[in-house]
Scaffold this motif. Sequence first.
Motif, PDB file in Angstrom:
ATOM      1  N   SER A  16      -2.957   2.742   0.954  1.00  0.00           N
ATOM      2  CA  SER A  16      -2.670   3.592  -0.203  1.00  0.00           C
ATOM      3  C   SER A  16      -3.663   4.747  -0.305  1.00  0.00           C
ATOM      4  N   GLY A  59       0.818  -1.211   0.000  1.00  0.00           N
ATOM      5  CA  GLY A  59       0.000   0.000   0.000  1.00  0.00           C
ATOM      6  C   GLY A  59       0.849   1.257   0.000  1.00  0.00           C
ATOM      7  N   SER A  73      -5.867   1.482  -7.406  1.00  0.00           N
ATOM      8  CA  SER A  73      -5.665   0.503  -6.331  1.00  0.00           C
ATOM      9  C   SER A  73      -6.894  -0.366  -6.082  1.00  0.00           C
TER      10      SER A  73
END
Length: 340
Positions: A92, A22, A245
């Motif tokens: 993230s 992340g 992501s």
Amino acid sequence: MVMSSDNVKGLVLAVSSSIFIGSSFIIKKKGLMKAGTTGTRAGSGGHSYLYEPWWWAGMITMIVGEIANFAAYAFAPAILVTPLGALSIIFSSVLAHFILKEKLHIFGMLGCVLCVVGSTTIVLHAPHERDIESVKQVWTLATEPGFLVYAAIVVVMVLVLIFYYVPRNGRTHMIVYIGICSLMGSLTVMCVKAVSIALKLTFEGNNQFKFFQAWFFTIVVIVCCILQINYLNKALDTFNTAVVSPVYYVMFTSLTILASMIMFKDWDSQNGSQIATELCGFVTILSGTFLLHKTKDMGSTPAAAAVPVTELVRQYSSNCIRDSSKHSDRHGSPDRNCRE
């Protein structure tokens, strides 16, 4: 449900992996942004990021995370390890909010909570790892007709995406780059699991690298990883990190669980209730990633009412002056609306 010691080891390694991975998204993004100011952007086919220390720092962080993830597959089934990648989305997204100024709003925070709840549900009901005593057993599972058909379909789809859709839609449709990464990722995880089991058995004194199957799986892992890194860089450089992501996670996890069910038959040892609970946990994670995706731009566009009154007056006055010749009355004076 009591977790086995191997599942606990896999859990710890998977969580550690999510933290590193992340964080790596954000560090690599900063490197790509800096490289884009001095050379050709990665999204346009450039490789100037290879000279950027930030990108290499992110790459090293990702490698550490992948090593931890690699080790996790040696102890726990893919259906436990892979969904925990949702935690990397949380890291993230939060870091992107503070470092890259990609806003994470209240519904995005709710999405993070849903990811945690879904991951916990899956962890508590995950199946035990099956006993494998040789890499040859994994090879037997990989060469069964069901998985061979799945692998052939994946390879064909990846080739079509690379040679037909990337040149036409790569920079406008994120799903093209992410699709390549996710499809290849599902095969990568199966091979990673085979190599990690081979390494685990080798360290225990039972050398598995005397068999060609272990080397075959290793080569496939290397090739697939290089391909994924290339297209993941393109996706990160072209599109919003807060979107890349979660979408990557959803596609990658879904395809990996499907591949694991076909190859390792993870659900054979579980009853309907356990399988249903795991599916509910996965759907909860998907709901969380959906919220993160749909609220990425919430509040980023100023409302019309937020425009300063003085700016509106200035624009209106300039329009009146510019058009006074067109809107004058018969005495040559400006239009009444402008005077008022």
